[in-house]
Design an enzyme around this catalytic site. Structure first.
Site, short mmCIF file in Angstrom:
data_model
loop_
_atom_site.label_atom_id
_atom_site.label_comp_id
_atom_site.label_asym_id
_atom_site.label_seq_id
_atom_site.Cartn_x
_atom_site.Cartn_y
_atom_site.Cartn_z
N ASN A 21 -37.27 1.21 -1.28
CA ASN A 21 -36.73 2.20 -2.22
C ASN A 21 -35.90 3.26 -1.50
O ASN A 21 -35.41 4.21 -2.11
CB ASN A 21 -37.84 2.85 -3.07
CG ASN A 21 -38.77 3.70 -2.24
OD1 ASN A 21 -38.58 3.90 -1.04
ND2 ASN A 21 -39.81 4.23 -2.89
N LEU A 22 -35.75 3.12 -0.19
CA LEU A 22 -34.95 4.02 0.65
C LEU A 22 -35.44 5.46 0.61
O LEU A 22 -34.69 6.39 0.93
CB LEU A 22 -33.45 3.94 0.29
CG LEU A 22 -32.80 2.56 0.48
CD1 LEU A 22 -31.32 2.60 0.13
CD2 LEU A 22 -32.96 2.06 1.92
N GLY A 60 -36.67 4.78 4.29
CA GLY A 60 -35.90 3.78 5.03
C GLY A 60 -34.42 4.14 5.04
O GLY A 60 -33.97 5.08 4.36
N ALA A 85 -44.02 -1.24 3.39
CA ALA A 85 -43.71 -0.01 2.65
C ALA A 85 -44.95 0.83 2.45
O ALA A 85 -45.96 0.34 1.95
CB ALA A 85 -43.11 -0.38 1.29
N ALA A 86 -44.89 2.08 2.87
CA ALA A 86 -46.04 2.98 2.72
C ALA A 86 -45.62 4.40 3.09
O ALA A 86 -44.63 4.61 3.78
CB ALA A 86 -47.17 2.55 3.65
N TYR A 104 -54.91 9.04 4.20
CA TYR A 104 -54.04 7.94 4.64
C TYR A 104 -54.89 6.74 5.08
O TYR A 104 -54.67 5.61 4.62
CB TYR A 104 -53.15 8.42 5.80
CG TYR A 104 -52.41 7.31 6.50
CD1 TYR A 104 -51.46 6.55 5.81
CD2 TYR A 104 -52.66 7.01 7.84
CE1 TYR A 104 -50.79 5.52 6.46
CE2 TYR A 104 -51.98 5.98 8.48
CZ TYR A 104 -51.06 5.25 7.79
OH TYR A 104 -50.40 4.22 8.42
N PHE A 128 -51.82 0.33 16.56
CA PHE A 128 -52.10 1.58 17.24
C PHE A 128 -50.81 2.41 17.16
O PHE A 128 -50.24 2.46 16.08
CB PHE A 128 -52.70 1.29 18.63
CG PHE A 128 -54.17 0.91 18.45
CD1 PHE A 128 -54.51 -0.25 17.74
CD2 PHE A 128 -55.18 1.73 18.88
CE1 PHE A 128 -55.85 -0.57 17.48
CE2 PHE A 128 -56.52 1.41 18.64
CZ PHE A 128 -56.85 0.27 17.94
N HIS A 163 -43.93 12.29 15.18
CA HIS A 163 -44.49 11.49 16.28
C HIS A 163 -44.09 12.03 17.65
O HIS A 163 -42.99 12.54 17.83
CB HIS A 163 -44.06 10.02 16.14
CG HIS A 163 -44.63 9.38 14.92
ND1 HIS A 163 -43.86 8.83 13.94
CD2 HIS A 163 -45.91 9.25 14.52
CE1 HIS A 163 -44.65 8.38 12.98
NE2 HIS A 163 -45.89 8.62 13.31
N ARG A 175 -53.66 7.95 23.53
CA ARG A 175 -53.26 6.97 22.52
C ARG A 175 -52.75 5.70 23.21
O ARG A 175 -52.34 5.72 24.35
CB ARG A 175 -52.12 7.53 21.64
CG ARG A 175 -52.52 8.72 20.78
CD ARG A 175 -53.41 8.30 19.64
NE ARG A 175 -53.80 9.42 18.80
CZ ARG A 175 -54.87 10.20 19.02
NH1 ARG A 175 -55.64 10.00 20.07
NH2 ARG A 175 -55.17 11.18 18.19
#
Ligand code: UFG
Length: 327
Positions: free
Chosen positions: A32-33, A36, A73-74, A140, A168, A188, A220
């Site tokens: 659905n951009l 993205g 997608a999320a 989440y 991960f 991030h 991590r």
């Protein structure tokens, strides 16, 4: 195989879609951009649409004679999931159920799903195996775990073939510099540190140096995005009807926040000022994968096993596209 890649214009999804395409599969990207980028999708293969539009999705699956779905997608910001859980239950859980209904409707019976280390919460034992209890500590993680449960039930009842791949920390960019990480907002660590090297930020804040780790900062397991893509392809090709594969995807090596910053300094040649600030709520001290099951079941081993190479690929991307896909 004819494959629909949801979220195929996003970070991990675009790398996987490209690998599938290069491997000779027929790929359609459904996105659905909202996060993205059109430029990240395979040219001529992007279909802009919503997962909640079940009817259209089922028609599309039929029309393109799709045989498998890769579901990237999320919404994936831990902090935002705490302040706006409704968005996460809707975009992740409800939207995934809509996709599963559309797949049943159209008779598509294979799916590879992006799960996450966030489903383990704060694990008791590190490195983390797939048998570690899944006890998420934020919405989440709960939404991703709920989808895993639905997939497992659908596998048993309807013969769906499922791979739930628990990533991960996805990191790096395609080595040719064409695809990479471009989030807004960016949260991030590696892209933020590299933005300091580019002069777009003054310094990096290290969220806490009083954790029970050797240098006090969080550890991590950073895994290259192209290695994640390879694992998706391998899982897809091996799935059997009714099977539920659950696999950790990581390198098995942990790096502290300070190590990441030092590696970025070496790779970029920039001093990268850093300042210790408060802990970020919800950050477990250490998340490192035991990925031996992925090796056993998929013969998967990360090609980019060292952090320096991962950061080099990310730096190539950020340096050549300082404003991401808009550059
Ligand atoms: N960090 C900083 N400063 C920053 C940003 C991050 O010190 O400006 C630290 C974090 O506290 C953490 C580490 O860098 O210790 C890595 O943080 P990221 O935000 O890059 O990644 P996370 O480990 O928080 O998140 C990843 C995935 C999520 C997933 C989560 C599960 O990106 O999708 O792991 O814990 F849910």
């Amino acid at each position: 195989m004819r494959i629909l890649v949801t979220g195929g214009a996003g970070y991990v999804g675009s790398h996987a879609a490209r690998l599938l395409n290069q491997s000779g599969h027929e790929v359609w990207v459904y996105d659905n951009l909202s996060q993205g980028h059109r430029e990240a999708a395979i040219p001529g293969r992007l279909i802009v649409g919503e997962l909640l539009d079940r009817k259209r999705l089922a028609e599309l699956l039929r029309e393109k004679r799709i045989e498998a779905v890769m579901h990237f997608a999320a919404s994936a910001l831990v902090g935002e999931s705490v302040t706006n859980p409704a968005k996460y239950y809707q975009n992740n859980l409800v939207a995934s159920l809509s996709l599963l209904d559309a797949m049943r409707d159209a008779g598509v019976s294979r799916i590879v799903f992006s799960s996450t280390t966030a489903t383990y919460g704060a694990p008791r034992v590190v490195p983390i195996t797939e048998d570690e209890p899944q006890q998420p500590i934020n919405p989440y993680g709960f939404t991703k775990l709920a989808i895993e449960r639905a997939l497992s039930d659908y596998a048993s009842a309807y013969g769906l073939a499922v791979a739930a791949l628990r990533y991960f920390n996805a990191a790096g960019a395609s080595p040719d510099g064409d695809l990479g990480e471009d989030h807004d907002p960016e949260t991030h660590l590696i892209p933020l540190v590299l933005q300091v090297a580019l002069g777009q930020r003054e310094k990096i804040f290290i969220f806490g140096d009083d954790y029970p780790t050797p240098d006090g900062t969080c550890i991590r397991d950073y895994v290259h995005v192209d290695d994640l893509a390879t694992a998706h392809l391998a899982a897809l090709e091996r799935l059997e009807p009714g099977q539920m594969m659950r696999l950790n995807l990581g390198t098995g090596r942990g790096h502290s926040v300070r190590e990441v910053v030092d590696t970025c300094r070496r790779v970029t040649g920039h001093p990268i000022p850093a300042e210790v600030s408060e802990r970020r709520p919800g950050d477990p001290p250490e998340l490192v994968a035991d990925a031996s099951r992925a090796f056993q079941q998929l013969q998967w081993q990360p090609r980019y096993a060292d952090l320096e190479t991962i950061v080099e690929t990310a730096w190539r991307w950020h340096a050549s596209r300082p404003h991401g896909f808009q550059s």
